[in-house]
Write a protein that holds these residues in place. Structure first.
Motif, mmCIF file in Angstrom:
data_model
loop_
_atom_site.group_PDB
_atom_site.id
_atom_site.type_symbol
_atom_site.label_atom_id
_atom_site.label_comp_id
_atom_site.label_asym_id
_atom_site.label_seq_id
_atom_site.Cartn_x
_atom_site.Cartn_y
_atom_site.Cartn_z
ATOM 1 N N ALA A 137 8.216 -1.379 3.396
ATOM 2 C CA ALA A 137 8.056 -0.514 2.216
ATOM 3 C C ALA A 137 9.304 0.325 1.989
ATOM 4 C CB ALA A 137 6.839 0.388 2.405
ATOM 5 N N SER A 138 9.917 0.816 3.068
ATOM 6 C CA SER A 138 11.084 1.687 2.953
ATOM 7 C C SER A 138 12.273 0.943 2.373
ATOM 8 C CB SER A 138 11.440 2.270 4.327
ATOM 9 O OG SER A 138 10.385 3.053 4.835
ATOM 10 N N TYR A 139 12.583 -0.243 2.924
ATOM 11 C CA TYR A 139 13.746 -0.938 2.377
ATOM 12 C C TYR A 139 13.458 -1.532 1.005
ATOM 13 C CZ TYR A 139 12.245 -5.624 4.220
ATOM 14 O OH TYR A 139 11.583 -6.797 4.508
ATOM 15 N N THR A 140 12.189 -1.769 0.690
ATOM 16 C CA THR A 140 11.845 -2.206 -0.662
ATOM 17 C C THR A 140 12.171 -1.112 -1.678
ATOM 18 O OG1 THR A 140 10.080 -3.668 0.122
ATOM 19 C CG2 THR A 140 9.952 -2.955 -2.171
ATOM 20 N N LEU A 141 11.797 0.126 -1.353
ATOM 21 C CA LEU A 141 12.084 1.237 -2.253
ATOM 22 C C LEU A 141 13.587 1.506 -2.343
ATOM 23 C CD1 LEU A 141 9.195 3.601 -1.134
ATOM 24 C CD2 LEU A 141 9.417 2.524 -3.376
ATOM 25 N N ARG A 181 4.503 8.866 -10.353
ATOM 26 C CA ARG A 181 3.881 7.887 -11.253
ATOM 27 C C ARG A 181 2.424 7.706 -10.838
ATOM 28 N NH1 ARG A 181 2.270 2.908 -12.071
ATOM 29 N NH2 ARG A 181 2.564 2.322 -9.917
ATOM 30 N N PRO A 182 1.496 8.404 -11.512
ATOM 31 C CA PRO A 182 0.093 8.348 -11.116
ATOM 32 C C PRO A 182 -0.446 6.914 -11.145
ATOM 33 C CG PRO A 182 0.472 10.075 -12.738
ATOM 34 C CD PRO A 182 1.713 9.256 -12.688
ATOM 35 N N LEU A 183 -1.365 6.627 -10.223
ATOM 36 C CA LEU A 183 -1.985 5.309 -10.179
ATOM 37 C C LEU A 183 -3.077 5.206 -11.237
ATOM 38 C CD1 LEU A 183 -2.440 4.836 -6.316
ATOM 39 C CD2 LEU A 183 -0.639 3.893 -7.762
ATOM 40 N N SER A 184 -3.152 4.031 -11.842
ATOM 41 C CA SER A 184 -4.254 3.768 -12.759
ATOM 42 C C SER A 184 -5.524 3.525 -11.955
ATOM 43 C CB SER A 184 -3.933 2.534 -13.611
ATOM 44 O OG SER A 184 -3.897 1.371 -12.789
ATOM 45 N N THR A 187 -5.673 2.202 -8.142
ATOM 46 C CA THR A 187 -6.408 2.955 -7.120
ATOM 47 C C THR A 187 -7.392 2.045 -6.401
ATOM 48 O OG1 THR A 187 -6.202 4.987 -8.417
ATOM 49 C CG2 THR A 187 -7.901 4.943 -6.705
ATOM 50 N N LEU A 188 -8.075 1.189 -7.161
ATOM 51 C CA LEU A 188 -8.999 0.226 -6.558
ATOM 52 C C LEU A 188 -8.251 -0.703 -5.609
ATOM 53 C CD1 LEU A 188 -11.768 -1.151 -6.354
ATOM 54 C CD2 LEU A 188 -11.138 -2.518 -8.373
ATOM 55 N N GLY A 189 -7.070 -1.175 -6.043
ATOM 56 C CA GLY A 189 -6.271 -2.047 -5.191
ATOM 57 C C GLY A 189 -5.890 -1.376 -3.884
ATOM 58 N N VAL A 190 -5.488 -0.096 -3.956
ATOM 59 C CA VAL A 190 -5.121 0.656 -2.754
ATOM 60 C C VAL A 190 -6.310 0.773 -1.811
ATOM 61 C CG1 VAL A 190 -4.521 2.976 -1.934
ATOM 62 C CG2 VAL A 190 -3.220 1.935 -3.793
ATOM 63 N N LEU A 246 0.835 -1.199 0.000
ATOM 64 C CA LEU A 246 0.000 0.000 0.000
ATOM 65 C C LEU A 246 0.870 1.249 0.000
ATOM 66 C CD1 LEU A 246 -2.736 1.481 0.370
ATOM 67 C CD2 LEU A 246 -2.452 1.145 2.834
ATOM 68 N N LEU A 247 1.871 1.289 0.887
ATOM 69 C CA LEU A 247 2.749 2.456 0.987
ATOM 70 C C LEU A 247 3.628 2.614 -0.243
ATOM 71 C CD1 LEU A 247 3.815 2.310 4.738
ATOM 72 C CD2 LEU A 247 2.181 3.863 3.661
ATOM 73 N N VAL A 248 4.134 1.496 -0.777
ATOM 74 C CA VAL A 248 4.967 1.561 -1.980
ATOM 75 C C VAL A 248 4.177 2.184 -3.128
ATOM 76 C CG1 VAL A 248 6.122 0.183 -3.752
ATOM 77 C CG2 VAL A 248 6.494 -0.343 -1.339
ATOM 78 N N ALA A 249 2.911 1.787 -3.267
ATOM 79 C CA ALA A 249 2.073 2.345 -4.329
ATOM 80 C C ALA A 249 1.839 3.837 -4.123
ATOM 81 C CB ALA A 249 0.735 1.606 -4.375
ATOM 82 N N LEU A 250 1.581 4.235 -2.875
ATOM 83 C CA LEU A 250 1.311 5.645 -2.601
ATOM 84 C C LEU A 250 2.555 6.505 -2.810
ATOM 85 C CD1 LEU A 250 -0.963 5.344 0.567
ATOM 86 C CD2 LEU A 250 -1.652 5.832 -1.788
ATOM 87 N N VAL A 251 3.721 6.006 -2.391
ATOM 88 C CA VAL A 251 4.968 6.755 -2.584
ATOM 89 C C VAL A 251 5.280 6.874 -4.077
ATOM 90 C CG1 VAL A 251 7.468 6.700 -2.233
ATOM 91 C CG2 VAL A 251 5.929 6.196 -0.332
ATOM 92 N N SER A 252 5.056 5.789 -4.822
ATOM 93 C CA SER A 252 5.296 5.823 -6.263
ATOM 94 C C SER A 252 4.421 6.870 -6.933
ATOM 95 C CB SER A 252 5.026 4.450 -6.882
ATOM 96 O OG SER A 252 5.922 3.487 -6.381
#
Length: 292
Positions: free
Chosen positions: A165-169, A119-122, A126-129, A107-113
């Motif tokens: 999420a942080s170490y993933t990014l 990089r806007p969400l499709s 957005t539904l997934g989030v 969830l956080l990775v998507a929001l940070v992206s």
């Protein structure tokens, strides 16, 4: 790290391999949660992963200088992740803490992206989030409004997800700066990060730490081996199948964790937790399968 699998090979084996990795991930977390001295278990797991990483690092070159700031940052985040996970498992139910921690990360990775990385969400993302958010909220409220006593456990679980999420990014950028590829980068990461928790535990407990390790020796070393095996299976699957499919399927570990919590720890597995856990898994699947 490469794995040769027979008779199942190629793309047809990917779902089976990823599901196996998800199960192993849930199992090693359950081993850590189920121990009376969880710090001792994590120390042994870190020693096991450090030893294996040292062997792999002998066969890989040093990462490029540009990768070391990312390795240092990721190692610090990994230590913080382990500390928060220990706290979450000390204070809360396994079947509730694990899915909150795992679900918060994508969830956080998507929001940070979508925000910091531009990089806007499709519409599907957005539904997934939204679905993940509903599932996490449902897990937090599964037993009713949390009282003051429950807040530290929920905060630790959410903090664990933030660290993941942080170490993933960080690793996503760091591995591109390394000349060693994924395997070499991760080997040197574990080699940097692995000794930290054992050293902290030694500083806190001194010579008594050795005595505390003996009762959980098998559990801790097994947990370390299972965590490495789970990672190796995922790496193999990522090399042989769709990255989005692998990322989505691996989150079935949330379902395995809920079942383990029910069977091993006799934790409540009511309709609310089932529904909320299913929402988290569904949301992650939507998010990952629609990610370019």
């Amino acid at each position: 790290m490469s794995l040769a699998l027979s008779p199942l090979t190629g793309a047809a084996a990917v779902p089976v391999v990823v599901l196996a990795a998800a199960l192993l991930h849930a199992v090693w977390n359950a081993l850590a949660h189920g121990a009376e001295d969880r710090l001792a278990v994590f120390v042994l797991m870190n020693l096991a992963t450090t030893g294996c990483a040292a062997v792999v690092a002998c066969f890989t070159p040093l990462p490029d200088a540009r990768a070391w700031p990312f390795l240092a940052a990721s190692a610090a985040l990994q230590v913080a992740y382990q500390a928060l996970l220990l706290q979450a498992y000390r204070l809360g139910d396994f079947g509730q803490m694990y899915p909150i921690a795992r679900g918060t990360s994508p969830l956080l990775v998507a929001l940070v992206s979508a925000t910091a990385l531009g990089r806007p969400l499709s519409a599907a993302e957005t539904l997934g989030v939204l679905v993940i958010s509903l599932g996490l909220l449902g897990l937090a409220l599964a037993d009713g409004l949390p009282g003051r006593a429950q807040l530290p456990a929920l905060a630790a679980a959410l903090g664990t997800g933030v660290m993941i999420a942080s170490y993933t990014l960080v690793d996503g950028s760091g591995v591109r700066q390394s000349s060693t590829g994924v395997t070499g980068y991760v080997a040197w990461l574990f080699l940097c990060q692995g000794p930290v928790l054992p050293l902290v535990a030694w500083a806190l407990r001194g010579r008594s730490l050795t005595a505390r390790l003996r009762p959980v020796l098998g559990r801790g070393l097994m947990g370390g081996v299972l965590s490495l095996l789970a990672y190796g299976l995922v790496v193999w699957a990522q090399d042989h199948g769709s990255l989005a499919t692998v990322a989505a399927l691996r989150e079935t570990s949330i379902v395995f964790a809920a079942l383990i919590g029910l069977v091993m720890f006799r934790e409540p597995f009511g309709r609310r937790r089932i529904t909320a856990g299913a929402l988290v898994v569904t949301g992650i699947a939507v998010l990952e399968l629609t990610h370019p």
